[in-house]
Design a protein around this motif. Structure first.
Motif, PDB file in Angstrom:
ATOM      1  N   TYR A 375       1.010   1.404  -2.952  1.00 34.00           N
ATOM      2  CA  TYR A 375       2.459   1.463  -2.744  1.00 34.00           C
ATOM      3  C   TYR A 375       2.920   0.336  -1.823  1.00 34.00           C
ATOM      4  O   TYR A 375       2.107  -0.268  -1.126  1.00 34.00           O
ATOM      5  CB  TYR A 375       2.832   2.828  -2.144  1.00 34.00           C
ATOM      6  CG  TYR A 375       2.602   3.930  -3.148  1.00 34.00           C
ATOM      7  CD1 TYR A 375       3.604   4.273  -4.054  1.00 34.00           C
ATOM      8  CD2 TYR A 375       1.374   4.561  -3.246  1.00 34.00           C
ATOM      9  CE1 TYR A 375       3.388   5.248  -5.015  1.00 34.00           C
ATOM     10  CE2 TYR A 375       1.146   5.531  -4.198  1.00 34.00           C
ATOM     11  CZ  TYR A 375       2.165   5.866  -5.084  1.00 34.00           C
ATOM     12  OH  TYR A 375       1.954   6.819  -6.044  1.00 34.00           O
ATOM     13  N   ASP A 376       4.250   0.070  -1.826  1.00 37.99           N
ATOM     14  CA  ASP A 376       4.788  -0.938  -0.904  1.00 37.99           C
ATOM     15  C   ASP A 376       4.446  -0.523   0.521  1.00 37.99           C
ATOM     16  O   ASP A 376       3.928  -1.292   1.306  1.00 37.99           O
ATOM     17  CB  ASP A 376       6.311  -1.054  -1.057  1.00 37.99           C
ATOM     18  CG  ASP A 376       6.701  -1.495  -2.461  1.00 37.99           C
ATOM     19  OD1 ASP A 376       5.895  -2.193  -3.106  1.00 37.99           O
ATOM     20  OD2 ASP A 376       7.801  -1.118  -2.916  1.00 37.99           O
ATOM     21  N   ILE A 377       4.797   0.735   0.829  1.00 40.66           N
ATOM     22  CA  ILE A 377       4.379   1.312   2.105  1.00 40.66           C
ATOM     23  C   ILE A 377       3.716   2.649   1.800  1.00 40.66           C
ATOM     24  O   ILE A 377       4.337   3.537   1.206  1.00 40.66           O
ATOM     25  CB  ILE A 377       5.571   1.506   3.071  1.00 40.66           C
ATOM     26  CG1 ILE A 377       6.219   0.144   3.395  1.00 40.66           C
ATOM     27  CG2 ILE A 377       5.114   2.193   4.351  1.00 40.66           C
ATOM     28  CD1 ILE A 377       7.418   0.223   4.336  1.00 40.66           C
ATOM     29  N   GLY A 378       2.483   2.798   2.153  1.00 41.68           N
ATOM     30  CA  GLY A 378       1.744   4.035   1.887  1.00 41.68           C
ATOM     31  C   GLY A 378       1.376   4.717   3.194  1.00 41.68           C
ATOM     32  O   GLY A 378       0.652   4.159   4.013  1.00 41.68           O
ATOM     33  N   VAL A 379       1.940   5.896   3.402  1.00 38.35           N
ATOM     34  CA  VAL A 379       1.636   6.656   4.621  1.00 38.35           C
ATOM     35  C   VAL A 379       0.534   7.640   4.266  1.00 38.35           C
ATOM     36  O   VAL A 379       0.727   8.477   3.389  1.00 38.35           O
ATOM     37  CB  VAL A 379       2.878   7.451   5.091  1.00 38.35           C
ATOM     38  CG1 VAL A 379       2.557   8.261   6.342  1.00 38.35           C
ATOM     39  CG2 VAL A 379       4.062   6.514   5.322  1.00 38.35           C
ATOM     40  N   TYR A 380      -0.630   7.514   4.874  1.00 39.48           N
ATOM     41  CA  TYR A 380      -1.678   8.481   4.556  1.00 39.48           C
ATOM     42  C   TYR A 380      -2.227   9.149   5.798  1.00 39.48           C
ATOM     43  O   TYR A 380      -2.484   8.486   6.789  1.00 39.48           O
ATOM     44  CB  TYR A 380      -2.794   7.863   3.707  1.00 39.48           C
ATOM     45  CG  TYR A 380      -3.798   6.958   4.389  1.00 39.48           C
ATOM     46  CD1 TYR A 380      -4.867   7.492   5.127  1.00 39.48           C
ATOM     47  CD2 TYR A 380      -3.728   5.576   4.265  1.00 39.48           C
ATOM     48  CE1 TYR A 380      -5.812   6.671   5.721  1.00 39.48           C
ATOM     49  CE2 TYR A 380      -4.670   4.741   4.859  1.00 39.48           C
ATOM     50  CZ  TYR A 380      -5.709   5.294   5.583  1.00 39.48           C
ATOM     51  OH  TYR A 380      -6.642   4.488   6.171  1.00 39.48           O
ATOM     52  N   PHE A 381      -2.333  10.451   5.747  1.00 40.06           N
ATOM     53  CA  PHE A 381      -2.914  11.217   6.857  1.00 40.06           C
ATOM     54  C   PHE A 381      -3.633  12.437   6.328  1.00 40.06           C
ATOM     55  O   PHE A 381      -3.137  13.105   5.418  1.00 40.06           O
ATOM     56  CB  PHE A 381      -1.823  11.685   7.836  1.00 40.06           C
ATOM     57  CG  PHE A 381      -1.577  10.701   8.943  1.00 40.06           C
ATOM     58  CD1 PHE A 381      -2.295  10.776  10.121  1.00 40.06           C
ATOM     59  CD2 PHE A 381      -0.643   9.687   8.782  1.00 40.06           C
ATOM     60  CE1 PHE A 381      -2.082   9.857  11.129  1.00 40.06           C
ATOM     61  CE2 PHE A 381      -0.425   8.757   9.791  1.00 40.06           C
ATOM     62  CZ  PHE A 381      -1.145   8.844  10.967  1.00 40.06           C
ATOM     63  N   GLU A 382      -4.781  12.712   6.923  1.00 33.93           N
ATOM     64  CA  GLU A 382      -5.412  14.007   6.707  1.00 33.93           C
ATOM     65  C   GLU A 382      -4.820  14.964   7.738  1.00 33.93           C
ATOM     66  O   GLU A 382      -4.414  14.547   8.820  1.00 33.93           O
ATOM     67  CB  GLU A 382      -6.926  13.891   6.897  1.00 33.93           C
ATOM     68  CG  GLU A 382      -7.569  13.023   5.832  1.00 33.93           C
ATOM     69  CD  GLU A 382      -9.081  12.971   5.970  1.00 33.93           C
ATOM     70  OE1 GLU A 382      -9.767  13.524   5.094  1.00 33.93           O
ATOM     71  OE2 GLU A 382      -9.568  12.385   6.946  1.00 33.93           O
ATOM     72  N   ALA A 383      -4.811  16.250   7.393  1.00 34.42           N
ATOM     73  CA  ALA A 383      -4.232  17.232   8.311  1.00 34.42           C
ATOM     74  C   ALA A 383      -4.947  17.188   9.659  1.00 34.42           C
ATOM     75  O   ALA A 383      -4.348  17.444  10.706  1.00 34.42           O
ATOM     76  CB  ALA A 383      -4.323  18.628   7.701  1.00 34.42           C
ATOM     77  N   ASN A 384      -6.229  16.804   9.660  1.00 37.32           N
ATOM     78  CA  ASN A 384      -6.992  16.764  10.905  1.00 37.32           C
ATOM     79  C   ASN A 384      -6.633  15.583  11.818  1.00 37.32           C
ATOM     80  O   ASN A 384      -7.225  15.404  12.866  1.00 37.32           O
ATOM     81  CB  ASN A 384      -8.507  16.780  10.612  1.00 37.32           C
ATOM     82  CG  ASN A 384      -8.974  15.557   9.831  1.00 37.32           C
ATOM     83  OD1 ASN A 384      -8.361  14.504   9.857  1.00 37.32           O
ATOM     84  ND2 ASN A 384     -10.083  15.706   9.120  1.00 37.32           N
ATOM     85  N   GLY A 385      -5.666  14.777  11.410  1.00 36.34           N
ATOM     86  CA  GLY A 385      -5.162  13.734  12.303  1.00 36.34           C
ATOM     87  C   GLY A 385      -5.692  12.341  12.032  1.00 36.34           C
ATOM     88  O   GLY A 385      -5.481  11.423  12.822  1.00 36.34           O
ATOM     89  N   HIS A 386      -6.378  12.168  10.923  1.00 33.74           N
ATOM     90  CA  HIS A 386      -6.964  10.878  10.577  1.00 33.74           C
ATOM     91  C   HIS A 386      -6.043  10.167   9.589  1.00 33.74           C
ATOM     92  O   HIS A 386      -5.897  10.612   8.462  1.00 33.74           O
ATOM     93  CB  HIS A 386      -8.332  11.136   9.926  1.00 33.74           C
ATOM     94  CG  HIS A 386      -9.240   9.954   9.955  1.00 33.74           C
ATOM     95  ND1 HIS A 386     -10.532  10.011   9.530  1.00 33.74           N
ATOM     96  CD2 HIS A 386      -9.040   8.686  10.367  1.00 33.74           C
ATOM     97  CE1 HIS A 386     -11.099   8.836   9.683  1.00 33.74           C
ATOM     98  NE2 HIS A 386     -10.210   8.012  10.184  1.00 33.74           N
ATOM     99  N   GLY A 387      -5.454   9.061   9.983  1.00 28.18           N
ATOM    100  CA  GLY A 387      -4.594   8.380   9.024  1.00 28.18           C
ATOM    101  C   GLY A 387      -3.872   7.185   9.598  1.00 28.18           C
ATOM    102  O   GLY A 387      -3.968   6.875  10.788  1.00 28.18           O
ATOM    103  N   THR A 388      -3.149   6.503   8.736  1.00 25.67           N
ATOM    104  CA  THR A 388      -2.389   5.325   9.144  1.00 25.67           C
ATOM    105  C   THR A 388      -1.293   5.046   8.117  1.00 25.67           C
ATOM    106  O   THR A 388      -1.093   5.824   7.188  1.00 25.67           O
ATOM    107  CB  THR A 388      -3.332   4.109   9.328  1.00 25.67           C
ATOM    108  OG1 THR A 388      -2.637   3.076  10.010  1.00 25.67           O
ATOM    109  CG2 THR A 388      -3.862   3.563   8.023  1.00 25.67           C
ATOM    110  N   VAL A 389      -0.607   3.930   8.293  1.00 25.18           N
ATOM    111  CA  VAL A 389       0.437   3.519   7.359  1.00 25.18           C
ATOM    112  C   VAL A 389       0.087   2.112   6.870  1.00 25.18           C
ATOM    113  O   VAL A 389      -0.144   1.224   7.688  1.00 25.18           O
ATOM    114  CB  VAL A 389       1.819   3.479   8.052  1.00 25.18           C
ATOM    115  CG1 VAL A 389       2.913   3.091   7.048  1.00 25.18           C
ATOM    116  CG2 VAL A 389       2.139   4.803   8.708  1.00 25.18           C
ATOM    117  N   LEU A 390       0.039   1.927   5.566  1.00 19.43           N
ATOM    118  CA  LEU A 390      -0.298   0.614   5.015  1.00 19.43           C
ATOM    119  C   LEU A 390       0.945  -0.097   4.498  1.00 19.43           C
ATOM    120  O   LEU A 390       1.749   0.497   3.773  1.00 19.43           O
ATOM    121  CB  LEU A 390      -1.290   0.760   3.863  1.00 19.43           C
ATOM    122  CG  LEU A 390      -2.652   1.358   4.192  1.00 19.43           C
ATOM    123  CD1 LEU A 390      -3.545   1.332   2.953  1.00 19.43           C
ATOM    124  CD2 LEU A 390      -3.315   0.618   5.347  1.00 19.43           C
TER     125      LEU A 390
END
Ligand code: G16
Length: 553
Positions: A375-390
């Protein structure tokens, strides 16, 4: 190689790092690399060094990263994961080679496995191989580094040891190293470079906002503690005040012990030494600082969790607003990527209120990251708090070349630009995510109370059943791990239990980081969740002892 020097060195090195007796069990490259009791890991580390040489040579001598950590697991465990040149997790096709080498039964098999890989992958052994590595604070790390170096030296690989680092810092360093001669380098190739980039971006992102009070960070008595302290020197304390607790890295027994992100998320309670006043924000990191969750006490000392789903929704709503306010709405689209552990209420909120597309993948950043990158901007997070925004290359280009048409557009665009540098583009980063949350709350002028009020979580529970062989629990492809195909017949039994509960949802999967099966459930009522997850857990416990017997004999 022509004269067979590498092959001979690999064979000779085996004497120092022989394979541990795993009682017939195979090493697997799980959710986040190889992970197990640290005393079983020496040989695996040796083979990882060898594998990294192959990977670097295959990729035109780009630098490969190796992180030694068992993150949220107990101090006695350790693990290792490989990082590809742009800072992503190792290409999944290569897990085949990783497990192949690690499961060699002796030195000859290892050498032959290596030669097989060289031939099959058309590796030119005369090319340079380059690796950087780092580790968390686990005491076993020092010994494992020696095993790793043995593998690197046997294969003539150049390496840099960065000592202690958080997992995301190592990912940063890998990308910075491999982009240093490109038109837009990722950042300076040093720890200092990481701190400088992060702190400068934070200051720019805070240009038009002020935070509402301090934040207290529980560092899980892990590597996040010294690294956050270091970062704070670059941040200064005039914009944001950060208090640190659980920073005792000298005592390894305290790592993740009744503290840290995994404890808080799974127990749904604050660490025992929590002394926050009502509505004061606290956050917990995990053992290698790639996860973060927030929480607070509401009136009546009621614990409230703001987990990865909440960080994703907060970030998506804020970044979506910035895109709109900058006048880039037509050019840049956002999406949110979750796993099956996302709370049903969060998914609904993203789809219905934020009006964004949601994708669901299997557990593990290696799965979420690639989907978000589409995606242009992809927000990804696991419920356990692991994630970022690309931010995709295309989105970054649009953001850089956009001419603001008003002071308001300029302000939004400045903040958006700052976020593209603040947010770690390589992997979920608890330190960068901490600052991201602080930026958003400050801009929105929200306390944790308003943040929590965006939607109401469905009551949920995450349980874990320790088993002797989790590999018998296999999920159906394409269901994002929500249905089991093995052991046979068990999914039907789970379905029979779950259908009795209003808005009941429950799924079971084998962990990829510990010898356990996880049971996640949610339902409209708290007592229903307890009852449902209890019944499914019992089912697994009774089932697993029966399933496991043949594997032990
Ligand atoms: C690792 C992974 C996470 C994953 C977690 C649990 O976390 O990096 O993506 O959610 O394990 O995985 P599983 O349910 O398969 O055990 P960490 O913090 O331990 O690296």
């Amino acid at each position: 190689s022509k004269d067979g020097a590498i092959e001979t060195a690999i064979l000779n090195g085996y004497a120092d790092w022989p394979r541990a007796d795993t009682k017939g069990k195979e090493f697997t490259y799980g959710t986040a690399g190889f992970r197990m009791r640290a005393d079983l890991l020496d040989f695996v580390m040796y083979t990882v060094g060898i594998l990294a040489s192959l990977r670097s040579r295959r990729l035109n001598s780009n630098t490969i990263g190796i992180m030694i950590t068992a993150s949220h697991n107990p101090a006695a465990d350790n693990g290792v994961k490989l990082v590809d040149p742009m800072g992503e997790m190792l290409d999944q096709d290569w897990e085949f080679w990783a497990t192949g080498l690690a499961n060699s039964k002796n030195g000859e098999e290892l050498r032959n496995g290596y030669m097989h890989a060289v031939k099959d992958l058309k590796i030119e052994q005369t090319k340079e191989a380059k690796v950087i590595f780092a580790r968390d604070t686990r005491p076993s790390g020092a010994r494992l580094v020696k095993a790793l170096i043995a593998g690197l030296e046997a294969t003539g690989t150049k390496y840099i040891d960065y000592g202690y680092a958080t997992t995301p810092q190592l990912h940063y360093l890998v990308r910075a190293t491999n982009t240093q001669n490109q038109p837009i380098p990722y950042g300076e190739v040093s720890m200092e470079g990481y701190y400088k980039k992060t702190a400068e971006a934070f200051k720019l992102a805070m240009k038009y906002a002020t935070p509402n009070g301090p934040v207290t960070v529980d560092c899980a008595n892990g590597v996040g503690a010294p690294k956050l302290k270091e970062l704070m020197k670059y941040l200064g304390s005039d914009i944001l005040k950060i208090n640190i607790v659980n920073d005792q890295i000298e005592n390894p027994d305290l790592l993740n012990e009744k503290c840290g992100a995994d404890f808080v998320k799974t127990k749904q309670m604050a660490p025992p030494d929590f002394d926050g006043k009502r509505f004061e924000r606290w956050a917990s990191l995990d053992g290698d600082a790639d996860r973060i969750v927030y929480y607070f006490h509401a009136d009546g000392n009621i614990f409230r969790l703001l987990d990865g789903d909440r960080i994703a929704t907060l970030a998506a709503s804020f970044i979506g607003d910035l895109v709109r306010k900058s006048g880039l709405e037509e050019q840049i689209k956002l999406a949110v990527v979750q796993t099956a552990y996302a709370n049903g209420a969060a998914t609904k909120y993203v789809e219905k209120v934020l009006n964004l597309k949601v994708e669901t993948t299997a557990t593990g950043v290696k799965h979420l990251h690639h989907v978000a990158a589409r995606y242009d901007i992809g927000v990804y997070f696991e419920a356990n708090g692991h994630g970022t925004v690309l931010f995709s290359a295309r989105a970054l280009k649009q953001i850089r070349k956009h001419e603001p048409q008003s002071p308001a557009q300029l302000e939004a665009l400045d903040t958006l630009k700052a976020l593209t540098d603040l947010i770690n583009q390589t992997v979920g980063d608890a330190l960068s995510d901490l600052l991201l949350v602080e930026v958003v709350l400050a801009h929105k002028e929200w306390t944790v109370k308003e943040w929590l009020a965006t939607y109401t979580d469905l009551p949920n529970k995450l349980a874990k059943v320790m088993v002797n062989d989790r590999s018998v629990y296999r999920t159906v492809q394409g269901t994002a791990e929500r249905r089991l195909e093995s052991p046979p017949g068990i999914q039907e039994k789970i379905d029979d239990i779950v259908k009795k509960y209003k808005e009941g949802r429950c799924f079971v999967r084998g962990s990829g980081t510990e010898e356990a099966v996880r049971v996640y459930g949610e339902a409209a009522e708290v007592y229903d969740v307890e009852d449902m997850v209890g019944k499914v857990t019992e089912l697994i416990s009774s089932q697993s002892s029966r399933d496991i017997e043949p594997y032990l004999s």
